[in-house]
Design an enzyme around this catalytic site. Structure first.
Site, PDB file in Angstrom:
ATOM      1  N   ARG A  14       0.801  -1.229   0.000  1.00 46.32           N
ATOM      2  CA  ARG A  14       0.000   0.000   0.000  1.00 46.32           C
ATOM      3  C   ARG A  14       0.830   1.274   0.000  1.00 46.32           C
ATOM      4  O   ARG A  14       0.605   2.174  -0.837  1.00 46.32           O
ATOM      5  CB  ARG A  14      -0.952   0.002   1.215  1.00 46.32           C
ATOM      6  CG  ARG A  14      -2.029  -1.070   1.130  1.00 46.32           C
ATOM      7  CD  ARG A  14      -2.711  -1.273   2.473  1.00 46.32           C
ATOM      8  NE  ARG A  14      -1.800  -1.846   3.463  1.00 46.32           N
ATOM      9  CZ  ARG A  14      -2.070  -2.060   4.739  1.00 46.32           C
ATOM     10  NH1 ARG A  14      -3.277  -1.717   5.197  1.00 46.32           N
ATOM     11  NH2 ARG A  14      -1.201  -2.605   5.547  1.00 46.32           N
ATOM     12  N   SER A  15       1.765   1.401   0.954  1.00 46.15           N
ATOM     13  CA  SER A  15       2.489   2.685   1.034  1.00 46.15           C
ATOM     14  C   SER A  15       3.391   2.967  -0.175  1.00 46.15           C
ATOM     15  O   SER A  15       3.548   4.138  -0.538  1.00 46.15           O
ATOM     16  CB  SER A  15       3.241   2.832   2.363  1.00 46.15           C
ATOM     17  OG  SER A  15       4.201   1.830   2.547  1.00 46.15           O
TER      18      SER A  15
HETATM   19  P1  4NP Z   1       1.524  -3.641   3.104  1.00 48.11           P
HETATM   20  O1  4NP Z   1       1.074  -5.168   2.931  1.00 48.11           O
HETATM   21  O2  4NP Z   1       1.484  -3.359   4.589  1.00 48.11           O
HETATM   22  O3  4NP Z   1       0.490  -2.891   2.353  1.00 48.11           O
HETATM   23  O4  4NP Z   1       2.918  -3.546   2.522  1.00 48.11           O
HETATM   24  C1  4NP Z   1       1.654  -6.248   3.592  1.00 48.11           C
HETATM   25  C2  4NP Z   1       2.885  -6.700   3.190  1.00 48.11           C
HETATM   26  C3  4NP Z   1       3.438  -7.786   3.828  1.00 48.11           C
HETATM   27  C4  4NP Z   1       2.764  -8.404   4.861  1.00 48.11           C
HETATM   28  C5  4NP Z   1       1.540  -7.920   5.274  1.00 48.11           C
HETATM   29  C6  4NP Z   1       0.987  -6.850   4.627  1.00 48.11           C
HETATM   30  N1  4NP Z   1       3.352  -9.533   5.500  1.00 48.11           N
HETATM   31  O5  4NP Z   1       2.682 -10.105   6.390  1.00 48.11           O
HETATM   32  O6  4NP Z   1       4.473  -9.934   5.151  1.00 48.11           O
END
Ligand code: 4NP
Length: 151
Positions: A14-15
């Site tokens: 997302r970011s």
């Molecule tokens: P983000 O998504 O917070 O939008 O980058 C995720 C990326 C990795 C994980 C969870 C959310 N993970 O559990 O590895």
């Protein structure tokens, strides 16, 4: 120079989209945009290939980005810290040292009156349509934030 930091959990889905989209809307002479994650899992990684693909479909290149973890010094560096969901909000606020730090932290979707669920959905375990949905939510919200910053 106004500095804006986009924050999510992993800094790969997302970011990085929020970072690339916002940087694309603002004049880089006056604004610096970056992103970070609250977690350390993906430090040094490129954005998720699905974020890269969706961004590129909309003409935005984010593949040069590398994930990093939020650090307390980011409170000194940045003017606005936008977090993608309420879990990120509590994690970042728990690192704030004083009111001045805490005042810089904003739930990203609080800027968008058209969306009632204030969490940008985590698309990590989803498919490309979930990433496209995130792109649209983030793009609409960055438009609102960019206009208010430039006022
Ligand atoms: P983000 O998504 O917070 O939008 O980058 C995720 C990326 C990795 C994980 C969870 C959310 N993970 O559990 O590895």
């Amino acid at each position: 120079m106004t500095k804006i930091l986009m924050v999510c959990l992993g800094n790969i889905c997302r970011s990085p989209l929020a970072h690339g989209i916002m940087a694309n809307k603002l004049n880089t002479k006056n604004y610096y945009v970056d992103s970070a994650g609250t977690a350390s899992y993906h430090i040094g990684s490129k954005p998720d290939r699905r974020s890269i693909e969706v961004a590129l479909n909309h003409g935005i290149e984010i593949s040069h980005q590398r994930a990093r973890q939020f650090v307390v010094a980011d409170f000194d560096e940045f003017d606005y810290i936008y977090v993608m969901d309420r879990s990120n909000l509590s994690n970042i606020l728990s690192l704030s040292r004083d009111d001045e730090d805490a005042k810089k932290v904003h739930l990203f979707l609080e800027s968008n009156p058209n969306i009632s669920d204030k969490n940008v959905p985590d698309p990590y375990y989803g498919d490309i349509l979930d990433f496209e949905n995130v792109f649209n939510i983030v793009d609409e919200t960055c438009d609102i934030i960019a206009s208010s910053l430039e006022d």
